[in-house]
Design a protein around this motif. Sequence first.
Motif, PDB file in Angstrom:
ATOM      1  N   THR A 148       0.757  -1.309  -0.004  1.00  0.00           N
ATOM      2  CA  THR A 148       0.094   0.050  -0.089  1.00  0.00           C
ATOM      3  C   THR A 148       0.738   1.292   0.091  1.00  0.00           C
ATOM      4  N   VAL A 149       0.115   2.412  -0.306  1.00  0.00           N
ATOM      5  CA  VAL A 149       1.161   3.609  -0.177  1.00  0.00           C
ATOM      6  C   VAL A 149       0.735   4.482   0.892  1.00  0.00           C
ATOM      7  N   PHE A 150       1.686   4.873   1.630  1.00  0.00           N
ATOM      8  CA  PHE A 150       1.678   5.823   2.886  1.00  0.00           C
ATOM      9  C   PHE A 150       2.717   6.723   2.795  1.00  0.00           C
ATOM     10  N   ASN A 151       2.401   7.992   2.787  1.00  0.00           N
ATOM     11  CA  ASN A 151       3.324   9.405   2.956  1.00  0.00           C
ATOM     12  C   ASN A 151       4.285   9.236   1.851  1.00  0.00           C
ATOM     13  N   GLY A 152       3.732   8.915   0.713  1.00  0.00           N
ATOM     14  CA  GLY A 152       4.575   8.882  -0.645  1.00  0.00           C
ATOM     15  C   GLY A 152       5.467   7.504  -0.841  1.00  0.00           C
ATOM     16  N   LYS A 153       5.371   6.642  -0.021  1.00  0.00           N
ATOM     17  CA  LYS A 153       6.129   5.550  -0.268  1.00  0.00           C
ATOM     18  C   LYS A 153       5.290   4.260  -0.350  1.00  0.00           C
ATOM     19  N   LEU A 154       5.779   3.342  -0.929  1.00  0.00           N
ATOM     20  CA  LEU A 154       5.376   2.096  -1.137  1.00  0.00           C
ATOM     21  C   LEU A 154       5.623   1.111  -0.169  1.00  0.00           C
ATOM     22  N   TYR A 155       4.902   0.600   0.497  1.00  0.00           N
ATOM     23  CA  TYR A 155       5.101  -0.169   1.480  1.00  0.00           C
ATOM     24  C   TYR A 155       4.866  -1.748   1.146  1.00  0.00           C
ATOM     25  N   GLN A 156       5.572  -2.800   1.694  1.00  0.00           N
ATOM     26  CA  GLN A 156       5.196  -4.151   1.655  1.00  0.00           C
ATOM     27  C   GLN A 156       5.315  -4.893   2.610  1.00  0.00           C
ATOM     28  N   VAL A 157       4.415  -5.990   3.023  1.00  0.00           N
ATOM     29  CA  VAL A 157       4.480  -6.939   4.077  1.00  0.00           C
ATOM     30  C   VAL A 157       4.407  -8.401   3.282  1.00  0.00           C
ATOM     31  N   THR A 158       4.891  -9.317   3.850  1.00  0.00           N
ATOM     32  CA  THR A 158       4.795 -10.597   3.372  1.00  0.00           C
ATOM     33  C   THR A 158       5.133 -11.568   4.365  1.00  0.00           C
ATOM     34  N   ARG A 159       4.755 -13.000   4.156  1.00  0.00           N
ATOM     35  CA  ARG A 159       5.078 -13.995   5.170  1.00  0.00           C
ATOM     36  C   ARG A 159       6.413 -14.630   4.467  1.00  0.00           C
ATOM     37  N   GLY A 160       7.357 -14.999   5.184  1.00  0.00           N
ATOM     38  CA  GLY A 160       8.393 -15.608   4.678  1.00  0.00           C
ATOM     39  C   GLY A 160       8.490 -17.101   4.831  1.00  0.00           C
ATOM     40  N   ASP A 219       9.792 -19.211   6.553  1.00  0.00           N
ATOM     41  CA  ASP A 219       9.858 -19.536   7.885  1.00  0.00           C
ATOM     42  C   ASP A 219       8.669 -19.113   8.660  1.00  0.00           C
ATOM     43  N   ASN A 220       7.764 -18.659   8.074  1.00  0.00           N
ATOM     44  CA  ASN A 220       6.333 -18.236   8.545  1.00  0.00           C
ATOM     45  C   ASN A 220       6.461 -16.763   9.178  1.00  0.00           C
ATOM     46  N   LEU A 221       7.812 -16.262   9.438  1.00  0.00           N
ATOM     47  CA  LEU A 221       7.933 -14.792  10.026  1.00  0.00           C
ATOM     48  C   LEU A 221       7.382 -13.994   9.031  1.00  0.00           C
ATOM     49  N   ILE A 222       7.012 -12.743   9.536  1.00  0.00           N
ATOM     50  CA  ILE A 222       6.420 -11.701   8.918  1.00  0.00           C
ATOM     51  C   ILE A 222       7.532 -10.505   8.733  1.00  0.00           C
ATOM     52  N   TYR A 223       7.562 -10.208   7.355  1.00  0.00           N
ATOM     53  CA  TYR A 223       8.598  -9.121   7.215  1.00  0.00           C
ATOM     54  C   TYR A 223       8.075  -8.073   6.479  1.00  0.00           C
ATOM     55  N   SER A 224       8.654  -6.916   6.589  1.00  0.00           N
ATOM     56  CA  SER A 224       8.242  -5.525   5.848  1.00  0.00           C
ATOM     57  C   SER A 224       9.318  -4.824   5.304  1.00  0.00           C
ATOM     58  N   ARG A 225       9.098  -4.065   4.183  1.00  0.00           N
ATOM     59  CA  ARG A 225       9.797  -3.111   3.615  1.00  0.00           C
ATOM     60  C   ARG A 225       9.149  -2.024   2.797  1.00  0.00           C
ATOM     61  N   SER A 226       9.975  -1.111   2.418  1.00  0.00           N
ATOM     62  CA  SER A 226       9.460   0.116   1.860  1.00  0.00           C
ATOM     63  C   SER A 226      10.488   0.540   0.550  1.00  0.00           C
ATOM     64  N   ARG A 255      12.737  -6.409   7.047  1.00  0.00           N
ATOM     65  CA  ARG A 255      12.682  -6.349   8.493  1.00  0.00           C
ATOM     66  C   ARG A 255      11.905  -7.395   8.914  1.00  0.00           C
ATOM     67  N   HIS A 256      12.170  -8.043  10.103  1.00  0.00           N
ATOM     68  CA  HIS A 256      11.144  -9.141  10.664  1.00  0.00           C
ATOM     69  C   HIS A 256      10.529  -8.136  11.582  1.00  0.00           C
ATOM     70  N   THR A 257       8.996  -8.518  11.693  1.00  0.00           N
ATOM     71  CA  THR A 257       8.268  -7.626  12.450  1.00  0.00           C
ATOM     72  C   THR A 257       7.941  -8.003  13.850  1.00  0.00           C
ATOM     73  N   GLY A 258       8.416  -9.213  14.208  1.00  0.00           N
ATOM     74  CA  GLY A 258       8.450  -9.852  15.395  1.00  0.00           C
ATOM     75  C   GLY A 258       6.992 -10.650  15.765  1.00  0.00           C
ATOM     76  N   ALA A 259       6.604 -11.148  14.626  1.00  0.00           N
ATOM     77  CA  ALA A 259       5.453 -11.936  14.692  1.00  0.00           C
ATOM     78  C   ALA A 259       5.493 -12.944  13.564  1.00  0.00           C
ATOM     79  N   ALA A 309      -2.778  -9.339  10.490  1.00  0.00           N
ATOM     80  CA  ALA A 309      -2.284 -10.750  10.189  1.00  0.00           C
ATOM     81  C   ALA A 309      -2.777 -11.546  11.048  1.00  0.00           C
ATOM     82  N   GLN A 310      -3.001 -12.855  10.372  1.00  0.00           N
ATOM     83  CA  GLN A 310      -3.323 -14.182  11.022  1.00  0.00           C
ATOM     84  C   GLN A 310      -2.073 -14.618  11.809  1.00  0.00           C
ATOM     85  N   GLY A 311      -2.257 -14.758  13.184  1.00  0.00           N
ATOM     86  CA  GLY A 311      -1.546 -15.506  14.020  1.00  0.00           C
ATOM     87  C   GLY A 311      -1.115 -17.076  13.722  1.00  0.00           C
TER      88      GLY A 311
END
Length: 572
Positions: free
Chosen positions: A128-140, A142-149, A160-164, A183-185
């Motif tokens: 999604t777009v937020f403050n002029g940046k495109l952000y992404q989130v995915t499941r790795g 290893d089932n960990l959640i990662y995010s980048r921009s 970056r690992h989101t801690g979930a 996210a679905q835990g």
Amino acid sequence: MRSNSNANTLRSNRIVNLASQNRVLTEQVNEQNPHDIFRIRVRSLSSFTASVNGLQRDANLQLLNSQGRAIQTSARRGRASEKVDRLLEEGTYYVRVYLRNKHDDTTYGLSLSTANVSSESSNTVSQTVFNGKLYQVTRGNDNLIYSRSSSDGSHWSVWRHTGASTYQTPAMTAFNGRLFQLAQGTDRNLYLRSSQNGENWSTWASLNIGGQTLSAPEMTVFQNQLVVAVRGINNQIYTATSGDGDRWNAWQDTGRASRSGPGLTVFNNRLYIAAQGTTDNDVYFSSSRDGVRWNSWSSAGIQTLSNPELGVFNEQLYVAVRGTDNNIYLKRSADGQVWGQSWLASHGTAQTAPEMDVFGNQMVLTMGDVEQRVRLNTSQDGTTWSGWTNYGQDNPAADALWSSNFGLHSTPTDLNPLRGFRDPLLGLGPITQHFGGQASHTGRSHYSIDYGVEVGMPIYAMYSGTVVAIEQSVPDLPANVAGSLANASNVNYVLIKLDDDDGVDDGYRNAYLHIRQNSVRVAVGQRVAAGDLIAESGHNGWSTAPHLHVEVHRPNSDGSWGQTVPFEMFSN
């Protein structure tokens, strides 16, 4: 009625065969055996229900995971019936029935039932777009959640690992000056976090309205409300709304069942939702003017193997799907009712549902291919496409990262702790002080956990290893007497050298403190496996009340206890 003496520990339990998917048992708990434990085996993703009825005295019901940690507890007062209802992954679980007052005596009826459900895992990218940046989130992987921009859609920050953790791709959208991720835990419950700048995030928190989901959730903004859509464990599609992202209204049934998660978007002042059928692969859609009352569902005339994706570009409504031949197909509508012909957007490489968004003057499609790489396709008119290209870094959880995220690796941090530890009390003890607790978990002991439990609670090994030191001669204090800091070294303990079941010293020690006098069940030099009974909890040393202290540390060069390190216990 059966003898009640052989089913009250994880290692001495009664095995219940659920092949018939429904069992009813008549049992008893009393002062000699105040709790029963039943072992069940779930063969596939299933909806599980356990209930206790016919009580003459107060008894509670608990569902435990394979390590003995509590997943769900029913503890109504008096003789009221107890019930737990949970979506369970394949694996071994335990059902525990126990007296509130261990001196009571009651018979009870225990009902156990399972029902198979279908689910799919996804590891495409939400963006999604937020403050002029495109952000992404995915499941790795290893089932960990990662995010980048990215500021331009081409040059990206590192994942970056989101801690979930999750089994599905999280949803993401911007609302009221905040970026939200849903996210679905791994327990199938829904968790939400937010950020005002895309960098500093709140902690993951469960929705206050509860609910579990079988598929990836979806999220959008409609009429100044944040809207969430999910596929429930009964396969029905539900929506919920919030005016602030914190307090949520109750779930609303959209009147449609599906084998996949929903797609969600806003078009022509209406909220649109799409989902795969239950008996076919057709995509069905509906719309609502208020997000509560929905029109009848209609076919969009296109088929899919995954979640359908909805989006708006150049004042037209689009649906993007992974077809039954693994190609990505598109359709569009000028009015949200009549759909044009579908056309091909890729050639036989998709392994995930597509994700669709608008960034600048382009429509952006992403998907995961057979090599688990993230692929991108762009268009300035929705018809002519640039072609699929490798979208920067591959899946963030490649094999090299896997080895540093699990087991006894050499660089534990708050975001990448040592993993695989089991609850030493099988989920039966409340945590009274966690990492960094100001009462005593500072300095060397920062990464320690205290459990507030009475003297005599069984303690089980958290990880495999070899016992290297024992002290159990110190008498316990009376329960109403507090031990001072001056008594810190006058304490009973068990110290275990950890390994990954290979006997090789990985440089970590697992300590259990305030052990009950003369209660240790292991010997120095003895190998233990995770879940082995090692001792009982006590009240000695620097102990203001009976409790258990556990920690993982690296020994100093002289063998003394060194700095504690972050570790993580199983959560399901």
